[in-house]
Design an enzyme around this catalytic site. Structure first.
Site, PDB file in Angstrom:
ATOM      1  N   LEU A  70       0.977  -1.271   0.318  1.00 34.15           N
ATOM      2  CA  LEU A  70       0.545   0.116  -0.423  1.00 34.15           C
ATOM      3  C   LEU A  70       0.756   1.329  -0.229  1.00 34.15           C
ATOM      4  O   LEU A  70       0.519   2.016  -0.703  1.00 34.15           O
ATOM      5  CB  LEU A  70      -1.088   0.412   0.937  1.00 34.15           C
ATOM      6  CG  LEU A  70      -2.175  -1.453   1.419  1.00 34.15           C
ATOM      7  CD1 LEU A  70      -2.797  -1.255   2.516  1.00 34.15           C
ATOM      8  CD2 LEU A  70      -2.787  -0.966   0.174  1.00 34.15           C
TER       9      LEU A  70
ATOM     10  N   ASP B 127       5.509  13.150  13.127  1.00 37.03           N
ATOM     11  CA  ASP B 127       6.052  11.794  11.967  1.00 37.03           C
ATOM     12  C   ASP B 127       4.771  13.000  11.210  1.00 37.03           C
ATOM     13  O   ASP B 127       3.620  12.325  10.704  1.00 37.03           O
ATOM     14  CB  ASP B 127       6.200  11.067  11.003  1.00 37.03           C
ATOM     15  CG  ASP B 127       6.255  11.095   9.501  1.00 37.03           C
ATOM     16  OD1 ASP B 127       6.758  10.410   8.832  1.00 37.03           O
ATOM     17  OD2 ASP B 127       7.293  12.086   8.989  1.00 37.03           O
TER      18      ASP B 127
END
Length: 734
Positions: free
Chosen positions: A444, A565
């Site tokens: 993915l 992040d």
């Protein structure tokens, strides 16, 4: 009320009129440095034997020299032996250092001063004036500095008046001045840090008539000077009559500072752009380069040579023995002149070689450049093949047994016995993961922490399996247990849910819920970039993401967590456009991140610049990254587009309403409620800019950002005359 610092520049004519009025109360010490310009020489000077190469502790290299026939024209140096040790001078200027390689001379220049008597009226002030002739120009590596309270100082740099600058300092008292060691920004000290090239004059003067006409108590004196950059450090004690303790008393002035002059060969031919040769570059293995300050050139030794390019013979450019340097100082020179394993250094004229050892060939200067020469390679290959066939069955058995034991050991090491008892976590075997992902065949996405693969469990549940890249350091059992347990405890509708994990691998693998519509980055900039996303839908995404981050930052079981992040690629979008914050590979306990100089491996376009400069990552660093995501939502531009930073461009146009609004996604402004839509976008922009402030303490918390976004969403709903949802074809559903 104190004035802010100003940089002042006037036209030469206007300033001359001012200075004529000022000179009646000033005493100007005028130093004319007359370095006679030579006629163009046909060839370089040949020095005579016995010319001194030093004056005191200062080296005097060619083209400079002391005594008759020892210096090139206009490069004469006088050694004043009345001092101990002796001091070199050119004209009346004392020389501190001469650099042949850089084309620089460091000298001592005077300090201009102006003091006040007890009645707060100015006593006659001392200016400073220095005129340069070839081969000297004032270097750009200097800066102009003025010290004092309510002081205006000027610097003229050219006789024709084409350059004039200055600066102003203000302070109501010594206590109102800048603190010791702070930058010179106008409170007691000001600076002009950038000086242009081609300056032939250093003329410092004062303005004490009618502009700033009072003197604070305790600041009796002002000083101004031109010195090499970063030499001066401000101190409040410098207001006194003695001045700065860093001022130097030399043979000419009781107060002076180190100043850099550029010199070059300006009257001896020119540098050929084709051959790199010039008349002054008399040494073999030398070449010329045009100077960056004024007209002229400098001589340089060719690569592989060192010495004085203005001299001949042994004093000129001679071969560098790289091998001797490697042996003498390996820590310094082995990286500069590499010879990799399997080779030996051999010096050559102007270079060196790394010869491969016996039975090897190639270039030892290259890593793994020496390759073995083995005549019996074919025999070895056959032997290896036969041995492999003989051991195949045994190795297969050993491998299976070792794999079983290894999985058991990794399971125990990664805390499997403890995690069995943790609620909401299912422990999968490695074989189960291989089966559900079809051996990791459907990727993915891929990031700095590893790859993500689609899988289907035995219960027909779609999941995303995250396989981490192996780390350099070994992860302890307690670290693994703490991280997985912590992540499993984070339960929020806008956080990607942890379904289970596999502990039979070097680094545990996570099984996460699967979100089919991809990331916000894909919706905004990728396959969904043509989909119309109404303002309320974008506000919902912003609010949901902020709720997730605020929840992480909150005191969850006394263990607040920072994400590390945050970016649009890590915010997944569900079927109803609800956001799911993902990618906790970078997350860390806030206490650990703050006090242990945590290393973050995120996208540089989102990372807090305060972290990159200090190494300190806090919850405010997540706030900064979220600010970039908000800009993406309102502009539909990538964090870096067309080679430009979105944050930088938006900050540039933020205060200009027209320019800022041109950056908004124009698709939003096509809605019927455009005026209110513009108002909402402006408020979202305000929130984003607050998140992106350079001062960490001025940034809001995620909880405060969430509250502001919720209020904005409620306000937008009251003006709900534009679409709130997105249909399957990317058109608004009204």
């Amino acid at each position: 009320m104190y004035c802010t610092p100003h940089a002042v520049q006037y036209s030469y004519m206007a300033k001359n009129v001012m200075q004529l009025a000022i000179l009646s109360t000033q005493r100007v010490v005028l130093l004319l440095w007359l370095l006679h310009a030579p006629a163009a020489a046909d060839a370089a000077l040949t020095t005579v034997a016995g010319c001194p190469s030093k004056c005191g502790d200062v080296d005097i290299p060619l083209p400079f020299g002391i005594g008759d026939h020892c210096a090139w024209e206009s490069f004469d140096v006088v050694c004043n032996e009345s001092f101990s040790p002796p001091r070199p001078h050119t004209g009346n200027i004392e020389i501190k250092e001469i650099s042949v390689e850089a084309g620089e001379m460091r000298v001592y220049t005077p300090v201009a001063d102006q003091c006040y008597n007890s009645s707060s009226t100015s006593a006659p002030g001392f200016g400073a004036s220095l005129e340069l002739t070839a081969p000297f120009l004032l270097a750009q590596s200097n800066e102009f500095t003025a010290i004092g309270c309510n002081t205006v100082a000027f610097l003229d740099g050219r006789n024709n008046g084409s350059y004039s600058t200055g600066c102003i300092t203000t302070c109501g008292s010594v206590e109102a001045a800048a603190q010791n060691g702070e930058p010179c920004t106008g409170l007691g000290c000001c600076q002009v840090p950038s000086i242009p090239p081609n300056l032939t004059t250093l003329h410092i003067s004062w303005n004490d008539q009618g502009f700033l006409n009072f003197t604070p108590i305790g600041t009796p004196c002002s000083y101004a000077f031109v010195a090499q950059k970063d030499w001066y450090n401000f101190s409040r004690q410098d207001f006194g009559p003695v001045g700065s303790k860093d001022f130097i008393t030399n043979s000419t002035w009781d107060k002076s500072v180190p100043t850099v002059l550029n010199w070059a060969i300006r009257n001896n031919g020119s540098c050929s752009s084709i051959t790199g040769l010039a008349p002054a570059c008399v040494s073999a293995n030398s070449n010329c380069v045009n100077t960056s300050n004024g007209v002229g050139y400098l001589c340089k030794c060719s690569p592989g040579y060192a010495g004085n390019p203005y001299a001949t013979g042994a004093d000129g450019c001679t071969n560098i023995n790289e091998c001797d340097l490697r042996r003498a100082e390996p820590a310094k020179y082995e990286k500069l002149y590499p010879c990799y394993s399997g080779s030996k250094c051999h010096d050559t004229e102007g270079d060196y070689k790394c010869k491969c050892r016996f039975w090897h060939r190639g270039d030892g200067k290259l890593d793994k450049g020496c390759r073995a020469i083995i005549p019996w390679t074919a025999v070895a290959a056959v032997a290896t093949l036969l041995a492999s066939a003989f051991l195949a069955a045994l190795l297969l058995y050993i491998r299976r047994e070792r794999k079983r034991r290894q999985r058991k050991g990794l399971f125990d090491k990664n805390g499997g016995n403890i995690l069995r008892n943790v609620l909401n976590i299912k422990i999968y075997s490695e074989d189960e993961l291989n089966k559900m992902t079809t051996n990791y065949s459907n990727m993915l996405g891929n990031g700095c922490f590893g790859g993500v693969y689609k899988g289907i469990t035995d219960e027909k549940q779609e999941v995303a399996v995250k396989r981490f890249n192996p780390r350099d350091e070994e992860r302890s059992r307690d670290d693994v247990v703490r991280e997985i347990t912590s992540q499993s405890s984070i339960q929020h509708d806008n956080l990607l849910r942890l379904v289970g994990c596999c502990l039979e691998t070097d680094v545990p693998r996570l099984v996460l819920e699967f979100i089919p519509n991809g990331s916000l980055h894909t919706v905004l900039h990728g396959a969904g970039r043509n989909m119309h996303i109404p303002l309320l839908a974008r506000l919902d995404i912003a609010v949901g993401s902020a709720e997730a981050l605020a929840y992480m930052h909150s005191n969850i079981g006394h263990n607040s967590i920072v994400h590390g992040d945050v970016k649009s690629a890590n915010i997944l979008i569900g079927d109803n456009m609800e956001p799911k914050v993902s990618d906790f590979g970078a997350s860390k306990l806030m206490s650990v991140a703050k006090y242990n100089k945590w290393s973050v491996f995120g996208d540089l376009n989102y990372i807090d610049p305060v972290y990159t400069s200090t190494g300190d990552f806090t919850d405010k660093s997540d706030v900064y990254s979220f600010g970039v995501v908000l800009l993406e939502l309102i502009t539909r531009r990538k964090a870096k587009y067309d080679g430009t930073s979105l944050r930088v461009q938006f900050d540039k146009h933020y205060k200009d309403d027209d320019m800022r609004r041109k950056m908004y996604d124009q698709d939003l402004l096509s809605d019927d409620a455009q005026p209110h839509c513009l108002e909402c976008l402006d408020k979202m922009a305000d929130i984003a800019v607050q998140c992106l402030r350079n001062n960490v303490d001025e940034r809001p918390t995620m909880a405060e950002v969430l509250e502001d976004l919720k209020k904005l969403r409620e306000s937008a709903k009251t003006h709900n005359t534009y679409p709130t949802r997105v249909d399957g074809e990317g058109k608004p559903d009204r």
